[in-house]
Design a protein around this motif. Structure first.
Motif, PDB file in Angstrom:
ATOM      1  N   ARG A 170     -10.864   4.603  -7.707  1.00 44.78           N
ATOM      2  CA  ARG A 170     -10.841   5.567  -7.010  1.00 44.78           C
ATOM      3  C   ARG A 170     -10.569   6.035  -5.949  1.00 44.78           C
ATOM      4  N   THR A 171      -9.545   7.110  -5.915  1.00 43.48           N
ATOM      5  CA  THR A 171      -8.884   7.148  -5.174  1.00 43.48           C
ATOM      6  C   THR A 171      -8.916   8.465  -3.391  1.00 43.48           C
ATOM      7  N   PRO A 212       3.673   0.420  -9.617  1.00 43.14           N
ATOM      8  CA  PRO A 212       2.978   0.477  -7.835  1.00 43.14           C
ATOM      9  C   PRO A 212       2.149   1.239  -8.272  1.00 43.14           C
ATOM     10  N   LEU A 213       0.829   0.994  -7.608  1.00 40.81           N
ATOM     11  CA  LEU A 213      -0.423   2.055  -7.292  1.00 40.81           C
ATOM     12  C   LEU A 213      -0.263   2.890  -6.340  1.00 40.81           C
ATOM     13  N   PRO A 214      -0.795   3.779  -6.042  1.00 40.27           N
ATOM     14  CA  PRO A 214      -0.960   4.981  -4.735  1.00 40.27           C
ATOM     15  C   PRO A 214      -1.747   3.736  -4.523  1.00 40.27           C
ATOM     16  N   PRO A 215      -2.926   3.550  -3.034  1.00 44.82           N
ATOM     17  CA  PRO A 215      -3.918   3.483  -2.150  1.00 44.82           C
ATOM     18  C   PRO A 215      -5.517   3.952  -3.256  1.00 44.82           C
ATOM     19  N   GLY A 216      -5.769   2.968  -3.248  1.00 49.95           N
ATOM     20  CA  GLY A 216      -7.341   3.129  -3.510  1.00 49.95           C
ATOM     21  C   GLY A 216      -7.913   1.817  -4.104  1.00 49.95           C
ATOM     22  N   ASP A 223      -0.770  -7.503  -5.919  1.00 47.86           N
ATOM     23  CA  ASP A 223       0.062  -6.262  -5.353  1.00 47.86           C
ATOM     24  C   ASP A 223       0.180  -5.075  -5.590  1.00 47.86           C
ATOM     25  N   GLU A 224      -1.237  -4.355  -5.474  1.00 43.77           N
ATOM     26  CA  GLU A 224      -1.385  -3.002  -5.199  1.00 43.77           C
ATOM     27  C   GLU A 224      -0.250  -2.342  -6.733  1.00 43.77           C
ATOM     28  N   SER A 225      -0.251  -3.284  -7.626  1.00 45.93           N
ATOM     29  CA  SER A 225       0.420  -3.170  -8.756  1.00 45.93           C
ATOM     30  C   SER A 225      -0.172  -3.259 -10.553  1.00 45.93           C
ATOM     31  N   LEU A 226       0.133  -1.573 -11.012  1.00 45.71           N
ATOM     32  CA  LEU A 226      -0.298  -2.123 -12.001  1.00 45.71           C
ATOM     33  C   LEU A 226       1.104  -3.125 -13.369  1.00 45.71           C
ATOM     34  N   PRO A 227       0.196  -4.327 -14.322  1.00 43.24           N
ATOM     35  CA  PRO A 227       1.459  -3.977 -15.138  1.00 43.24           C
ATOM     36  C   PRO A 227       1.551  -3.686 -16.372  1.00 43.24           C
TER      37      PRO A 227
END
Ligand code: NOJ
Length: 558
Positions: A554-555, A527-531, A542-546
């Motif tokens: 950019r956070t 899962p990626l942090p918001p940004g 889906d805000e997730s990094l394969p």
């Protein structure tokens, strides 16, 4: 060749000084394999000149050209016969000057390769040494010694050539009798110089000035850790592979001895005498990060290749550790770190990272099955990692195309002396030197008009510059985007990094005004942090990094 007409590109580095090398991206050109301008199958200066607009569009700051001097090519040009000339196969001094001028006009700096540990056996000095005989001043420029044994039939000590076999070769004297032996830590066509001599030292300072006067911006120093020897020439006690039996490398008789630093202090004075000052990068294979940092202390060299990064496998803890240690040891001496993924001496990183078993990958040697597509995915992620780190970076020609090591070259095509000197036990480095594919068609896929000096795999048509330019999702476009964005996001002004903890499988950090680099080395999406995604090596949904991918995010958070 006209001299002194070149001004270095005006673009100062982001910190407003002319220490441009602190955060520069330097593109390595292995000249024999980059572009062939005259159709003889071998790359040349004309070829480089024709591709300068490509390099400028790629977005690199400088080029480093492997040796282009007159050479019998016993080791791909690292056997230099004349340090003030250009090998006719590659061009001439006028073409070299034109290249420097044209590069400067495009904002590209030019770094050359200097080879001070050894000359070619075809260098005038070595020929004079052979003719002058034992005890002469001419022989004193090299390391000639009588052999051991009753008739001098054994080498003077047990040192091994890096390329395999003994590091000594016996000469035949002018009267036809078997004579002295000379030292060559590499091929027998590369006799080692004796750097205790004043004329050797003065000659190389003069060679530096020769090229600096012609507008060259710096030098990569070949075997920078090898120039000084223990002049007692003691046995090494090495095993067959040349590995030291004793673990203590502090007193090694020919690698990484403190006496080399005095030589580089003198070179730095030469470079600092120019406006703008010229730069050096050391090729130094040393035993620890602290020893590497010793080369880039104040008053010595500016930068050194970070081979610890090359050697690190695709394992999160190992990458974090090597990044931390590199930054810490360089900061301690006020130097900029460099980052390197591939060069003409190591297996290309697509193939290194594509080895299913990362435990057997150390950069130079690699065994086991390769999953090239896996390696390419990881190489995309690695590019975003490398280009986000503080310091300078080196891109080896073809990295931007995602080329893999060509591991199935026909034996008769191989030219690396490693192949011959190891009796075919080691394949050598030809597999990373296969000429670049520029076009989808043609005898050498646009490398030149005829066949190339090493055969290219047919599927490289699909990896050619032409093919990748037409594909917005290609490795080439990833590099172009990354290099364009890097100037604003990750230059020297972005400062140091702070690690983010996103779990053990993820290497993540933030620099500058809230931009993070996040690399997922795990087998599951992370899962990626918001940004806001600025650039990604693979599609992010889906805000997730394969797995095996990276993102610049950019956070807004520092
Ligand atoms: C290091 C160079 O990179 C390599 O290609 C060469 O064979 C050795 N030094 C000897 O000059």
């Amino acid at each position: 060749m006209t001299t002194g007409t070149t001004t270095a590109p005006s673009g100062d580095s982001a910190d407003g000084t002319d220490e441009w090398w602190r955060d520069a991206v330097i593109y390595q050109i292995y000249i024999r394999s980059f572009a062939d301008g005259d159709g003889d199958g071998v790359g040349d200066i004309a070829g480089i000149r024709s591709r300068l607009p490509y390099l400028a569009a790629l977005g690199v700051d400088a080029i480093w050209v492997n040796p282009w001097y007159p050479s019998p090519m016993a080791d791909g040009g690292y056997d230099v016969a004349d340090y003030r000339g250009v090998e006719p196969v590659f061009g001439d001094l006028d073409q070299a000057q034109a290249l420097v001028n044209e590069a400067a006009a495009l904002g590209l700096r030019v770094v050359l390769d200097i080879v001070p540990n050894h000359t070619s056996a075809a260098h005038a000095w070595f020929e004079e040494a052979l003719a002058a005989g034992p005890g002469s001043a001419q022989r004193a420029r090299y390391l000639f010694r009588p052999g051991r044994g009753p008739g001098g039939e054994l080498p003077p000590n047990d040192w091994r050539s890096v390329f395999g076999g003994a590091a000594w070769t016996r000469v035949t004297e002018a009267d036809g009798s078997p004579g002295e032996w000379y030292l060559h830590l590499f091929d027998d066509g590369q006799p080692d110089l004796d750097w205790t001599g004043a004329d050797v030292r003065e000659e190389f300072r003069s060679v530096l000035r020769f090229w600096f006067d012609r507008g060259i911006d710096g030098f990569r120093i070949d075997v920078a850790h090898g120039l000084a020897k223990d002049m007692a020439l003691p046995d090494l006690g090495a095993d067959e592979e040349g590995l030291l039996r004793a673990p203590d490398r502090s007193a090694h008789p020919h690698w990484d001895r403190d006496e080399v630093f005095e030589i580089y202090r003198g070179w730095r004075a030469v470079a600092d005498g120019y406006d703008p000052p010229r730069m050096f990068c050391a090729e130094a294979w040393v035993s620890s990060p602290e020893r590497l940092a010793a080369y880039v202390r104040s008053g010595l060299l500016h930068t050194a290749f970070n081979f610890a990064f090359v050697r690190a496998p695709w394992v999160p803890a190992r990458l974090r550790e090597v990044i931390d240690t590199s930054l810490r040891t360089h900061a301690a001496v006020g130097a900029a770190t460099t980052w390197v993924l591939s060069n003409h001496d190591v297996s290309r990183h697509v193939s290194r990272y594509g080895r299913v078993d990362q435990a057997v990958t150390d950069g130079r040697t690699a065994t086991g099955a390769v999953d090239v597509e896996l390696g390419r995915r990881r190489a995309r992620a690695a590019a975003l990692l490398m280009l986000a780190l503080p310091g300078g970076a080196y891109v080896y020609q073809g990295d931007e195309l995602g080329l893999e090591e060509v591991e199935n070259l026909p034996d008769e095509a191989r030219q690396d002396p490693v192949w011959v000197r190891s009796g075919g036990r080691e394949r050598g480095r030809d597999g990373n030197r296969v000429p670049l594919p520029w076009a989808q068609r043609g005898a050498s896929y646009g490398f030149g008009d005829g066949a190339a000096w090493l055969p290219q795999p047919p599927h490289w048509a699909g990896l050619s510059v032409e093919a990748q330019e037409a594909d917005r999702g290609s490795m080439l476009w990833l590099y172009r985007d990354a290099l364009r964005l890097r100037r604003d996001l990750w230059g020297a002004a972005a400062g140091q990094l702070s690690w983010l903890d996103l779990g053990p499988d993820v290497v993540a950090f933030v620099r500058g005004p809230g931009v993070a680099c996040i690399v997922n080395l795990g087998a599951a999406p992370s899962p990626l942090p918001p940004g806001e995604v600025v650039l990604a090596s693979a599609p992010v949904e889906d805000e997730s990094l394969p797995p095996d991918s990276a993102v610049w995010l950019r956070t807004g958070r520092r």
